[in-house]
Design a protein around this motif. Sequence first.
Motif, mmCIF file in Angstrom:
data_model
loop_
_atom_site.group_PDB
_atom_site.id
_atom_site.type_symbol
_atom_site.label_atom_id
_atom_site.label_comp_id
_atom_site.label_asym_id
_atom_site.label_seq_id
_atom_site.Cartn_x
_atom_site.Cartn_y
_atom_site.Cartn_z
ATOM 1 N N VAL A 57 -5.673 -11.987 20.312
ATOM 2 C CA VAL A 57 -6.748 -12.684 19.591
ATOM 3 C C VAL A 57 -7.048 -14.012 20.272
ATOM 4 O O VAL A 57 -8.208 -14.385 20.477
ATOM 5 C CB VAL A 57 -6.361 -12.896 18.101
ATOM 6 C CG1 VAL A 57 -7.351 -13.815 17.401
ATOM 7 C CG2 VAL A 57 -6.294 -11.551 17.377
ATOM 8 N N ARG A 58 -5.977 -14.721 20.663
ATOM 9 C CA ARG A 58 -6.176 -16.012 21.326
ATOM 10 C C ARG A 58 -6.852 -15.817 22.693
ATOM 11 O O ARG A 58 -7.773 -16.536 23.065
ATOM 12 C CB ARG A 58 -4.819 -16.713 21.501
ATOM 13 C CG ARG A 58 -4.976 -18.169 21.917
ATOM 14 C CD ARG A 58 -3.647 -18.875 22.118
ATOM 15 N NE ARG A 58 -2.964 -18.440 23.326
ATOM 16 C CZ ARG A 58 -1.733 -17.938 23.370
ATOM 17 N NH1 ARG A 58 -1.049 -17.789 22.254
ATOM 18 N NH2 ARG A 58 -1.190 -17.567 24.515
ATOM 19 N N ALA A 59 -6.378 -14.813 23.427
ATOM 20 C CA ALA A 59 -6.957 -14.562 24.753
ATOM 21 C C ALA A 59 -8.449 -14.222 24.629
ATOM 22 O O ALA A 59 -9.274 -14.706 25.411
ATOM 23 C CB ALA A 59 -6.215 -13.416 25.442
ATOM 24 N N ALA A 60 -8.794 -13.408 23.623
ATOM 25 C CA ALA A 60 -10.205 -13.031 23.430
ATOM 26 C C ALA A 60 -11.048 -14.272 23.182
ATOM 27 O O ALA A 60 -12.144 -14.441 23.743
ATOM 28 C CB ALA A 60 -10.330 -12.054 22.262
ATOM 29 N N LYS A 61 -10.530 -15.168 22.349
ATOM 30 C CA LYS A 61 -11.276 -16.388 22.027
ATOM 31 C C LYS A 61 -11.496 -17.233 23.286
ATOM 32 O O LYS A 61 -12.612 -17.685 23.570
ATOM 33 C CB LYS A 61 -10.487 -17.179 20.980
ATOM 34 C CG LYS A 61 -11.172 -18.405 20.480
ATOM 35 C CD LYS A 61 -10.355 -19.026 19.356
ATOM 36 C CE LYS A 61 -10.940 -20.358 18.951
ATOM 37 N NZ LYS A 61 -10.075 -21.035 17.981
ATOM 38 N N ASP A 62 -10.408 -17.414 24.066
ATOM 39 C CA ASP A 62 -10.526 -18.252 25.268
ATOM 40 C C ASP A 62 -11.468 -17.629 26.290
ATOM 41 O O ASP A 62 -12.284 -18.320 26.906
ATOM 42 C CB ASP A 62 -9.142 -18.457 25.909
ATOM 43 C CG ASP A 62 -8.248 -19.325 25.017
ATOM 44 O OD1 ASP A 62 -8.790 -19.935 24.075
ATOM 45 O OD2 ASP A 62 -7.026 -19.351 25.258
ATOM 46 N N GLY A 108 1.551 -4.059 19.503
ATOM 47 C CA GLY A 108 2.625 -4.844 18.885
ATOM 48 C C GLY A 108 2.114 -6.087 18.191
ATOM 49 O O GLY A 108 1.086 -6.641 18.585
ATOM 50 N N GLU A 109 2.864 -6.513 17.152
ATOM 51 C CA GLU A 109 2.463 -7.663 16.328
ATOM 52 C C GLU A 109 2.292 -8.938 17.131
ATOM 53 O O GLU A 109 1.291 -9.633 17.020
ATOM 54 C CB GLU A 109 3.539 -7.910 15.246
ATOM 55 C CG GLU A 109 3.475 -6.951 14.075
ATOM 56 C CD GLU A 109 2.197 -7.143 13.270
ATOM 57 O OE1 GLU A 109 1.972 -8.273 12.803
ATOM 58 O OE2 GLU A 109 1.422 -6.172 13.138
ATOM 59 N N ARG A 110 3.303 -9.249 17.960
ATOM 60 C CA ARG A 110 3.253 -10.505 18.734
ATOM 61 C C ARG A 110 2.117 -10.449 19.732
ATOM 62 O O ARG A 110 1.406 -11.420 19.948
ATOM 63 C CB ARG A 110 4.583 -10.729 19.459
ATOM 64 C CG ARG A 110 5.614 -11.448 18.598
ATOM 65 C CD ARG A 110 6.839 -11.751 19.395
ATOM 66 N NE ARG A 110 6.647 -12.790 20.415
ATOM 67 C CZ ARG A 110 7.478 -13.009 21.426
ATOM 68 N NH1 ARG A 110 8.535 -12.229 21.586
ATOM 69 N NH2 ARG A 110 7.256 -13.984 22.289
ATOM 70 N N ALA A 111 2.010 -9.296 20.348
ATOM 71 C CA ALA A 111 0.948 -9.143 21.345
ATOM 72 C C ALA A 111 -0.419 -9.327 20.691
ATOM 73 O O ALA A 111 -1.340 -9.882 21.289
ATOM 74 C CB ALA A 111 1.038 -7.778 22.008
ATOM 75 N N TYR A 112 -0.567 -8.892 19.450
ATOM 76 C CA TYR A 112 -1.870 -8.982 18.780
ATOM 77 C C TYR A 112 -2.320 -10.446 18.656
ATOM 78 O O TYR A 112 -3.465 -10.794 18.979
ATOM 79 C CB TYR A 112 -1.816 -8.316 17.403
ATOM 80 C CG TYR A 112 -3.153 -8.352 16.699
ATOM 81 C CD1 TYR A 112 -4.283 -7.794 17.299
ATOM 82 C CD2 TYR A 112 -3.296 -8.974 15.464
ATOM 83 C CE1 TYR A 112 -5.513 -7.840 16.669
ATOM 84 C CE2 TYR A 112 -4.526 -9.026 14.832
ATOM 85 C CZ TYR A 112 -5.647 -8.460 15.442
ATOM 86 O OH TYR A 112 -6.861 -8.514 14.829
ATOM 87 N N ALA A 113 -1.396 -11.308 18.203
ATOM 88 C CA ALA A 113 -1.756 -12.728 18.058
ATOM 89 C C ALA A 113 -2.190 -13.305 19.407
ATOM 90 O O ALA A 113 -3.174 -14.047 19.497
ATOM 91 C CB ALA A 113 -0.579 -13.508 17.490
ATOM 92 N N THR A 114 -1.483 -12.923 20.461
ATOM 93 C CA THR A 114 -1.843 -13.405 21.795
ATOM 94 C C THR A 114 -3.201 -12.832 22.220
ATOM 95 O O THR A 114 -4.026 -13.533 22.816
ATOM 96 C CB THR A 114 -0.754 -12.983 22.821
ATOM 97 O OG1 THR A 114 0.503 -13.403 22.317
ATOM 98 C CG2 THR A 114 -1.001 -13.606 24.173
#
Length: 443
Positions: free
Chosen positions: A367-372, A359-365
Amino acid sequence: MSEAPTPAPEKRRRFQAIKGVRDLLPPETTLWNRVEQTAHQVFATFGFGEIRLPIFEPTELFARAVGADTDVVSKEMYSFDDRDETSISLRPEATASVCRAYIENGMQQLPQPVKLYYLGPMFRRERPQKGRYRQFYQIGAEVLGGGDAPAIDAEVIQMLMAFFDKINLSGTTLYVNSIGHSADSCRRGYVETLRTALQGVKEKLGADSQRRIDTNPLRVLDSKLESEQAIIETLPHISDHLCDDCRVNYAAVKSELELRGVIYKENWRLVRGLDYYMRTTFEITAQGLGSQNAVCGGGRYDGLVELLGGPPTKGIGFAIGEDRLILSLQEGAKATDASAEQSAGTSLRSLTVYIAWMGERAYATAVRAAKDLRNAGFSVELPPVAQKFGKALGQADKLGAKFALILGDNEVAEGLWTLKTLSDGTQSKLAEPALIEHLRASI
Ligand code: AMP
């Protein structure tokens, strides 16, 4: 830039690495890195600093240092003429370069001894087989200047054994010998005695050894040829020909080793292939290597810096064959149990978290989770396109991930993420801020 023309079909061949040269691939490279990191750490505790050397040098440097008559120089070097017609060679070993660098950089002005170590590829055109390559890797160390006290020899060997211990290399045997004083002293006398003895048994020797009677009789003692072993056992031993100074020195080196708790065996046939060695020589063998079982060789080379145009300088060092070291570690791990896989770097399980998002919203999250997570030091796989969860979990498993972080639009809306432990299938719900702590605690 102009485009290259499309090659004719017969020219579109697949390339292969040159014979005797290989790619080192993950996950094995994890083990290589672990070995190299440990070398950096252990050598630093003994006061050694890293030197980075050129991979090619003037051919003359190796001819003079290693010896023009040695196999390494006469048969195995990769040499070519540079555009200005000077002859250049890929380095077959690094001691000559370290000595050149010591002289060139005026290191004799530094507090002595100067303790240096290096890591990197060496090149010899040998017949490839298991544990023998044309590009291979060495980890080596040298002590230059500062005298020739037997304690220096012993400390270098102690450092080497401490390194092998730290990386859990098992089944090692340290062999030591003294090959006497160079050229005009006791070694020359022994070489003549040996040559005479070899002349007497010449007919029973193979072609290589017959040739070496003239060129380098000491090398006959290195022979692995089955048919020569019984004959070699009857040859005179160098220990009966050492001058008083060398005998006292050899005894002192052995007692310094004992003082440090270093266990060794004596091997009178250990002469080493390179010309520059004198007095102390040593070699370490390890398990699981077949006929190429030497993982390290070294010795004293007091005249070498002078031979290369520098001031009189004492020197001692060693070179570890890293390819063989890795092979032996892998064989050792196989012999114990499968869980040793990890330590031998043969396991794929270095990936910590696979993020299964949808899902679109999940994707943005995601990406952020991967970075953190990556900032926190975890290894993370973030698939570039959405997958069905079943497929994503299958992929996570194939890649050997420890956890799957499941992020769908529901999870994101609730602010509670699902973390699945792939080895046992258990799941926990975690708020974003708790994730990193949870992962740290469970690894
Ligand atoms: P040397 O420089 O000949 O004293 O070799 C030191 C160590 O480097 C040996 O004990 C081997 O472990 C390793 N070594 C030498 N030649 C090769 C080769 N062609 N392939 C792999 N390892 C090598």
